[in-house]
Write a protein that holds these residues in place. Structure first.
Motif, short mmCIF file in Angstrom:
data_model
loop_
_atom_site.label_atom_id
_atom_site.label_comp_id
_atom_site.label_asym_id
_atom_site.label_seq_id
_atom_site.Cartn_x
_atom_site.Cartn_y
_atom_site.Cartn_z
N ARG A 239 6.95 9.68 -6.46
CA ARG A 239 6.09 8.81 -7.19
C ARG A 239 6.82 7.67 -7.63
NH1 ARG A 239 3.20 13.83 -9.97
NH2 ARG A 239 1.54 14.08 -8.08
N ALA A 240 8.29 7.83 -8.24
CA ALA A 240 9.04 6.60 -8.54
C ALA A 240 9.05 5.51 -7.63
CB ALA A 240 10.41 7.00 -9.17
N ARG A 241 8.91 5.72 -6.42
CA ARG A 241 8.97 4.68 -5.18
C ARG A 241 7.44 4.32 -5.02
NH1 ARG A 241 13.92 5.27 -1.86
NH2 ARG A 241 12.61 3.79 -0.52
N GLY A 242 6.72 4.93 -5.82
CA GLY A 242 5.16 4.07 -5.42
C GLY A 242 4.17 4.91 -4.68
N ASP A 243 4.81 6.05 -4.13
CA ASP A 243 3.90 6.84 -3.13
C ASP A 243 2.88 7.69 -3.83
OD1 ASP A 243 5.20 6.24 -0.65
OD2 ASP A 243 6.84 7.51 -1.12
N ASP A 244 1.76 7.80 -3.04
CA ASP A 244 0.65 8.74 -3.81
C ASP A 244 1.37 10.27 -3.17
OD1 ASP A 244 -1.76 10.08 -4.44
OD2 ASP A 244 -2.81 9.13 -2.61
N MET B 101 0.87 -1.00 -0.01
CA MET B 101 -0.04 0.00 0.05
C MET B 101 0.88 1.25 0.00
SD MET B 101 -3.31 0.42 2.49
CE MET B 101 -2.63 1.70 3.75
N SER B 102 0.68 2.18 -0.59
CA SER B 102 1.39 3.56 -0.94
C SER B 102 1.22 4.39 -0.06
CB SER B 102 1.11 4.05 -2.40
OG SER B 102 -0.12 4.72 -2.40
N ASN B 103 2.13 5.27 0.47
CA ASN B 103 2.05 6.23 1.34
C ASN B 103 1.48 7.49 0.74
OD1 ASN B 103 3.32 4.53 3.64
ND2 ASN B 103 5.14 4.87 2.37
N ARG B 104 0.77 8.18 1.47
CA ARG B 104 0.17 9.51 1.05
C ARG B 104 1.08 10.45 1.56
NH1 ARG B 104 -2.15 12.73 -2.52
NH2 ARG B 104 -3.60 14.20 -1.73
N ILE B 105 1.78 11.33 0.54
CA ILE B 105 2.72 12.35 1.11
C ILE B 105 2.33 13.69 0.35
CG2 ILE B 105 5.30 12.98 0.91
CD1 ILE B 105 4.77 10.37 2.40
N LEU B 106 2.26 14.58 1.20
CA LEU B 106 2.15 16.16 0.41
C LEU B 106 3.72 16.85 0.48
CD1 LEU B 106 -0.98 17.21 2.58
CD2 LEU B 106 -0.72 16.19 0.43
#
Length: 196
Positions: A30-35, A1-6
């Motif tokens: 994003r390249a690491r799969g984060d949202d 599950m990706s992390n939500r990062i602002l």
């Protein structure tokens, strides 16, 4: 599950260059799969702080504050991309963060800094560390910095020259550090409610 990062960016200048670093960070996460979502203070365009989000009666905060408060509460972690103005913080980014308080609590933050000169915003990064800690965030020890930014990143946020090569080399550790703390904080919040 990706992390939500602002990712927060704060320059209001018409010819701003720090947006290059913001895009570099967003692309790297994003390249690491984060949202990942970029929150540009100039686009949000909050007024100078008069009343914090929490000082409005429930349901009566301006829509822009309500929307941003929800995004902050739903995030797993934050990156603050800051320029250095006269050895200090950018007022646009500081004004945006000051509209909120409890919304930031119990999540990690990382700092990416830049400047037109060779110090790459290091003095602003130091100032942000204490501010973000006071606002309830755990500030990770890894930082990245770009300076002189015009010689480090292209207009579209791609590394250039020796400075860009060094920045690209530093990014994985920066992201790993933030991710470790994001995952630790998520696990702890799932195990036990924060004390306040």
């Amino acid at each position: 599950m990706s992390n939500r990062i602002l990712v927060f960016y704060g320059s209001y200048r018409s010819d701003r260059m720090g947006i290059r670093l913001a895009h570099f960070v967003v692309d790297g996460l994003r390249a690491r799969g984060d949202d990942v979502e970029l929150i540009d203070a100039r686009e949000v365009n909050l007024p100078m702080l008069d009343r914090m989000y929490k000082e409005h009666k429930k349901g009566e905060a301006p829509d822009v504050l309500e929307t941003l408060a929800g995004k902050i509460r739903d995030a797993d972690g934050f990156v603050f991309v800051t320029g250095e103005y006269n050895w200090g913080m950018q007022p646009g980014l500081k004004n945006l963060t000051d509209h909120f308080l409890e919304e930031w609590f119990w999540r990690p933050a990382a700092i990416a800094s830049y400047s037109a000169g060779r110090f790459a915003g290091a003095r602003a990064a130091v100032a942000w560390h204490g501010t973000l800690s006071e606002m309830g965030m755990v500030v990770v020890s890894s930082t990245i910095s770009a300076g002189p930014i015009a010689q480090t990143l292209s207009e579209d946020g791609k590394p250039t020259g020796d400075g860009g090569k060094a920045l690209a080399t530093a990014l994985p550790r920066f992201v790993d550090d933030l991710t470790w703390w994001v995952e630790a904080a998520k696990a702890q919040r799932a195990r036990k409610q924060p004390p306040y």
